[in-house]
Design a protein around this motif. Structure first.
Motif, PDB file in Angstrom:
ATOM      1  N   ASN A  30      10.844  -0.614  -6.211  1.00 26.69           N
ATOM      2  CA  ASN A  30      11.212  -0.090  -4.904  1.00 26.69           C
ATOM      3  C   ASN A  30      10.164   0.933  -4.439  1.00 26.69           C
ATOM      4  O   ASN A  30      10.019   1.991  -5.042  1.00 26.69           O
ATOM      5  N   PHE A  31       9.449   0.606  -3.360  1.00 25.76           N
ATOM      6  CA  PHE A  31       8.416   1.476  -2.812  1.00 25.76           C
ATOM      7  C   PHE A  31       8.854   2.113  -1.489  1.00 25.76           C
ATOM      8  O   PHE A  31       8.026   2.605  -0.735  1.00 25.76           O
ATOM      9  N   ASN A  32      10.158   2.111  -1.207  1.00 31.48           N
ATOM     10  CA  ASN A  32      10.662   2.640   0.065  1.00 31.48           C
ATOM     11  C   ASN A  32      10.217   4.072   0.329  1.00 31.48           C
ATOM     12  O   ASN A  32       9.856   4.413   1.450  1.00 31.48           O
ATOM     13  N   PHE A  39       8.276  -4.169   6.210  1.00 33.35           N
ATOM     14  CA  PHE A  39       7.268  -3.991   5.171  1.00 33.35           C
ATOM     15  C   PHE A  39       7.922  -3.597   3.845  1.00 33.35           C
ATOM     16  O   PHE A  39       7.594  -4.142   2.788  1.00 33.35           O
ATOM     17  N   ARG A  40       8.872  -2.671   3.891  1.00 28.53           N
ATOM     18  CA  ARG A  40       9.587  -2.270   2.673  1.00 28.53           C
ATOM     19  C   ARG A  40      10.281  -3.471   2.029  1.00 28.53           C
ATOM     20  O   ARG A  40      10.221  -3.668   0.814  1.00 28.53           O
ATOM     21  N   LYS A  41      10.936  -4.274   2.852  1.00 28.59           N
ATOM     22  CA  LYS A  41      11.658  -5.451   2.335  1.00 28.59           C
ATOM     23  C   LYS A  41      10.685  -6.455   1.720  1.00 28.59           C
ATOM     24  O   LYS A  41      10.939  -6.980   0.628  1.00 28.59           O
ATOM     25  N   LYS A  42       9.577  -6.721   2.406  1.00 30.36           N
ATOM     26  CA  LYS A  42       8.586  -7.675   1.881  1.00 30.36           C
ATOM     27  C   LYS A  42       8.008  -7.193   0.555  1.00 30.36           C
ATOM     28  O   LYS A  42       7.799  -7.983  -0.367  1.00 30.36           O
ATOM     29  N   MET A  43       7.740  -5.886   0.462  1.00 31.11           N
ATOM     30  CA  MET A  43       7.206  -5.362  -0.799  1.00 31.11           C
ATOM     31  C   MET A  43       8.236  -5.501  -1.915  1.00 31.11           C
ATOM     32  O   MET A  43       7.894  -5.874  -3.037  1.00 31.11           O
ATOM     33  N   PHE A  44       9.484  -5.188  -1.621  1.00 34.21           N
ATOM     34  CA  PHE A  44      10.535  -5.280  -2.628  1.00 34.21           C
ATOM     35  C   PHE A  44      10.652  -6.713  -3.146  1.00 34.21           C
ATOM     36  O   PHE A  44      10.796  -6.938  -4.347  1.00 34.21           O
ATOM     37  N   LYS A  79      -2.085  -7.781   1.416  1.00 35.40           N
ATOM     38  CA  LYS A  79      -1.840  -8.882   2.352  1.00 35.40           C
ATOM     39  C   LYS A  79      -0.544  -8.643   3.124  1.00 35.40           C
ATOM     40  O   LYS A  79      -0.485  -8.888   4.332  1.00 35.40           O
ATOM     41  N   LEU A  80       0.474  -8.131   2.461  1.00 38.66           N
ATOM     42  CA  LEU A  80       1.742  -7.844   3.138  1.00 38.66           C
ATOM     43  C   LEU A  80       1.527  -6.815   4.244  1.00 38.66           C
ATOM     44  O   LEU A  80       2.052  -6.962   5.356  1.00 38.66           O
ATOM     45  N   ASN A 119       1.961  -7.553   8.166  1.00 39.97           N
ATOM     46  CA  ASN A 119       2.936  -6.741   8.878  1.00 39.97           C
ATOM     47  C   ASN A 119       2.298  -6.081  10.103  1.00 39.97           C
ATOM     48  O   ASN A 119       2.883  -6.078  11.195  1.00 39.97           O
ATOM     49  N   ASN A 120       1.096  -5.541   9.943  1.00 44.15           N
ATOM     50  CA  ASN A 120       0.389  -4.937  11.075  1.00 44.15           C
ATOM     51  C   ASN A 120       0.087  -5.968  12.150  1.00 44.15           C
ATOM     52  O   ASN A 120       0.211  -5.680  13.347  1.00 44.15           O
ATOM     53  N   PHE A 121      -0.295  -7.168  11.734  1.00 43.82           N
ATOM     54  CA  PHE A 121      -0.580  -8.240  12.683  1.00 43.82           C
ATOM     55  C   PHE A 121       0.685  -8.589  13.481  1.00 43.82           C
ATOM     56  O   PHE A 121       0.643  -8.713  14.709  1.00 43.82           O
ATOM     57  N   GLU A 122       1.815  -8.730  12.794  1.00 44.24           N
ATOM     58  CA  GLU A 122       3.083  -9.045  13.463  1.00 44.24           C
ATOM     59  C   GLU A 122       3.496  -7.918  14.418  1.00 44.24           C
ATOM     60  O   GLU A 122       3.949  -8.185  15.533  1.00 44.24           O
ATOM     61  N   TYR A 123       3.351  -6.676  13.974  1.00 44.42           N
ATOM     62  CA  TYR A 123       3.682  -5.534  14.824  1.00 44.42           C
ATOM     63  C   TYR A 123       2.830  -5.538  16.090  1.00 44.42           C
ATOM     64  O   TYR A 123       3.352  -5.384  17.202  1.00 44.42           O
ATOM     65  N   ASN A 124       1.528  -5.710  15.935  1.00 44.80           N
ATOM     66  CA  ASN A 124       0.633  -5.709  17.097  1.00 44.80           C
ATOM     67  C   ASN A 124       0.946  -6.850  18.054  1.00 44.80           C
ATOM     68  O   ASN A 124       0.887  -6.676  19.275  1.00 44.80           O
ATOM     69  N   ASN A 125       1.282  -8.021  17.521  1.00 41.18           N
ATOM     70  CA  ASN A 125       1.674  -9.149  18.387  1.00 41.18           C
ATOM     71  C   ASN A 125       2.954  -8.833  19.163  1.00 41.18           C
ATOM     72  O   ASN A 125       3.053  -9.135  20.355  1.00 41.18           O
ATOM     73  N   GLU A 126       3.921  -8.252  18.487  1.00 40.22           N
ATOM     74  CA  GLU A 126       5.188  -7.904  19.154  1.00 40.22           C
ATOM     75  C   GLU A 126       4.954  -6.858  20.240  1.00 40.22           C
ATOM     76  O   GLU A 126       5.479  -6.955  21.343  1.00 40.22           O
TER      77      GLU A 126
END
Length: 161
Positions: A74-76, A117-122, A136-137, A141-148
């Protein structure tokens, strides 16, 4: 040389201490208001425009020994979402309310992608994972955020016309 390193280290510690005090953590109760923008806007050659800059960040940072890393799933607590009022500015005018709404939406969007990002890392972290398993995660995640964010801004611009 030794004095230069000492001065540099002292300056870094001082800046880090002051930087920490100026952070506003994301919370569902923290709303960005006019007073949240402490920096002066840059001088603009075109006085007919209104803009804002919200210095909001999603940080991920951890330090641990290899053995500790191997058994950490857990890296939360290593993911942080905040904004820095002293680096945020807004040109106030007829769009102030819209800017405040967009700034709050931006801040909430960053928190949403921090949670993803927390969920993907977990889900991705395994006992034998390498120390850079998150790279890569994080990039995805940054790519998805920027697209949104781009989609939201495009929709707002098209609704203005």
């Amino acid at each position: 040389m030794k004095n230069l390193i000492t001065i540099g280290a002292a300056l870094f510690c001082t800046l880090s201490i002051f930087g920490q005090a100026d952070k506003m953590q994301w919370s569902e109760n923290n709303q960005i208001k006019e007073a949240s923008f402490k920096a002066l806007p840059p001088v603009s050659p075109n006085d007919n425009t209104e803009e804002y800059l919200l210095a909001a960040h999603l940080d991920f940072n951890f330090q641990m020994l290899n053995l500790q890393f191997a058994f950490t799933k857990n890296f939360n607590s290593y993911v942080d979402v905040y904004y820095v009022p002293s680096q945020s500015w807004m040109e106030k005018g007829q769009y102030t309310e819209q800017f405040l709404g967009m700034a709050n939406l931006d801040f909430d969007l960053i928190e949403l992608y921090a949670r993803k990002f927390r969920k993907k890392m977990f889900e991705a972290k395994k006992v034998g994972s390498s120390m850079d398993f998150y790279t890569k995660l994080h990039n995805d995640n940054n790519f998805e955020y920027n697209n949104e964010r781009y989609k939201i801004q495009s929709e707002l611009r098209s609704s203005d016309n």
